[in-house]
Design a protein around this motif. Sequence first.
Motif, mmCIF file in Angstrom:
data_model
loop_
_atom_site.group_PDB
_atom_site.id
_atom_site.type_symbol
_atom_site.label_atom_id
_atom_site.label_comp_id
_atom_site.label_asym_id
_atom_site.label_seq_id
_atom_site.Cartn_x
_atom_site.Cartn_y
_atom_site.Cartn_z
ATOM 1 N N THR A 63 0.774 -1.394 0.066
ATOM 2 C CA THR A 63 -0.160 0.104 0.315
ATOM 3 C C THR A 63 0.854 1.226 0.073
ATOM 4 N N ASP A 236 -5.574 0.269 -8.091
ATOM 5 C CA ASP A 236 -6.027 0.411 -6.639
ATOM 6 C C ASP A 236 -5.349 1.363 -5.987
ATOM 7 N N GLU A 237 -4.075 1.554 -5.928
ATOM 8 C CA GLU A 237 -3.444 2.639 -5.112
ATOM 9 C C GLU A 237 -3.418 4.289 -5.613
ATOM 10 N N ASN A 240 -8.178 4.103 -7.829
ATOM 11 C CA ASN A 240 -9.249 3.900 -6.881
ATOM 12 C C ASN A 240 -9.220 4.737 -5.832
ATOM 13 N N ARG A 241 -8.167 5.060 -5.198
ATOM 14 C CA ARG A 241 -8.157 5.949 -4.064
ATOM 15 C C ARG A 241 -8.461 7.267 -4.285
ATOM 16 N N PHE A 247 -11.768 2.614 0.140
ATOM 17 C CA PHE A 247 -11.097 2.269 1.257
ATOM 18 C C PHE A 247 -11.600 2.901 2.367
ATOM 19 N N ARG A 249 -12.613 6.073 3.035
ATOM 20 C CA ARG A 249 -11.908 7.305 4.025
ATOM 21 C C ARG A 249 -12.646 8.550 3.363
ATOM 22 N N SER A 318 -10.247 14.401 -4.464
ATOM 23 C CA SER A 318 -10.429 13.219 -4.299
ATOM 24 C C SER A 318 -11.232 12.522 -3.461
ATOM 25 N N SER A 320 -10.522 10.095 -1.289
ATOM 26 C CA SER A 320 -9.836 9.343 -0.334
ATOM 27 C C SER A 320 -9.418 10.351 0.728
#
Length: 506
Positions: A63, A236-237, A240-241, A247, A249, A318, A320
């Motif tokens: 991550t 993903d990192e 998707n974030r 996640f 957040r 964003s 996240s």
Amino acid sequence: MNHRAAWQRYALIALSIVLAFAFLGSRGLWDPDEGRYTNVAVNMLDSGDWLNPHRSGHVGHWTKPPLTYWAIASSLGAFGKTPFAARVPVALSYLVCVLLTWRIAKRLAPGTESTAALVFATMLLPFGASHLVTTDFILAASETLAVWAFVEARSGSRQPLAWFALMWVGFALAFLAKGPPGLLPLVVLLAYDHRSWRRHLGFQLAGAALFCTLALPWYAAVIAGNPGLFEYFIGDEVINRVTTDEFGRHGEWYGWITVYVPTLVLGTVPWTATAWRWAKALPADIRRWRSRDARRGDKAAVFLALWVLVPLLVFILSRSRMPLYLLPLFVPLAIIIAMQRRKEQRASPRWSWLAGWVLALLGLSLATAFWPTHKDASRWAMAIRERTDTPVTEVVFVEDMARYGLRLHLDAEIEKISLDPVPAGLQAHFNPRNDEDLATELIEAVNEPGAVWICKEARWPEIQARIAALGHTTTVLGSPYRGRIIFRTRAAPEPASPPATGMPER
């Protein structure tokens, strides 16, 4: 430098060191963040594998890039496996940011440097973050190094190209600390001074090559050794974030209000009122900066506003969102506050007031050591030791939050397992919710007599029955701790074979 200025500088240095290191090891690691990062670092140190971060012996942890893990592992190797040593890299990053705040303010607004450094050192968020093991302060120090080098290069230094090279080194470190988000200030620098970039285009391309040489080899090595990792990093990192709430957040449309507004208001205490006066006047300043002459006259103010507003806008858009994402912005905020105080002709804070605030910060730091929180891994370690009479080599959490801080406090491997098989898929492969399933762990546990298991008290009947169905018995160790059952497992003995009844051969 006159005597008063020298005294102020030495006092600021002493104050910053005290704030950075006082009570740094007075409490155990707090899960999840401190435990997770330290767990990976200890695994690196013990295994000797500094290339592939692991959260357990056979499950990687992808991550975050490796710079934070490298820094923590180096500190643990140098100073011993203690919470103090785990936090030393973050405390040093805090001191680097104090120093660079001073240096940048001296260039952008001479005469405000001592106030700016003092503001950063004593704001609530930077101080609090300096005692937490996270990637964010190492990222903040790396980004601030890059911006400082840019400011020096653009401020008439004799060797601007050397400063630009240092800028790219700073961005390489930021990229190794947190990946693409570490390059957000680069967008600010490009927007602020695109003409200079074109003027030094050849060297900036060489600088970009330096960045690639420093920042990309680790990514290339782990991607080559782990098929599918590149897709995970990008999908993903990064994507998707930014674009999803996968996640959990604060991805709601109003999430930035609930996270970033309190962070900016409370995080700038005790300087919040000055920051608010700057923010209140900002719309009028932005309208005035439409004029080129006004922008030229307020170069420092324009640059600092961009340094705050451009990343802040990205963080707002964003999905996240976490409070410490804003930590790198507190360097320009500290300089802005110092400039605002000079603009308002406010005197330096009284030493009696400042001493009181510093004592309050130190008292807050000390109080956390006595706060009875379930997050403190040292208390979990104590509870486990009280219930066992043999060394603990592994702690297995069943369908529960893993307390990775126990890796440091017990020197035991930490695993998180599920009752059912772990699902397949790219995200599950590189960042699985659980390390493995119950059946697999029970097979391995036969060779792990030092393993201790933990589950929620409410799920104990179900988990005990599942373990029994797989041919193992359980032994509860003492009374429940914080709503958890602590127990051991062992394979049930096989029933004895019945005696033979046939006639003997003649």
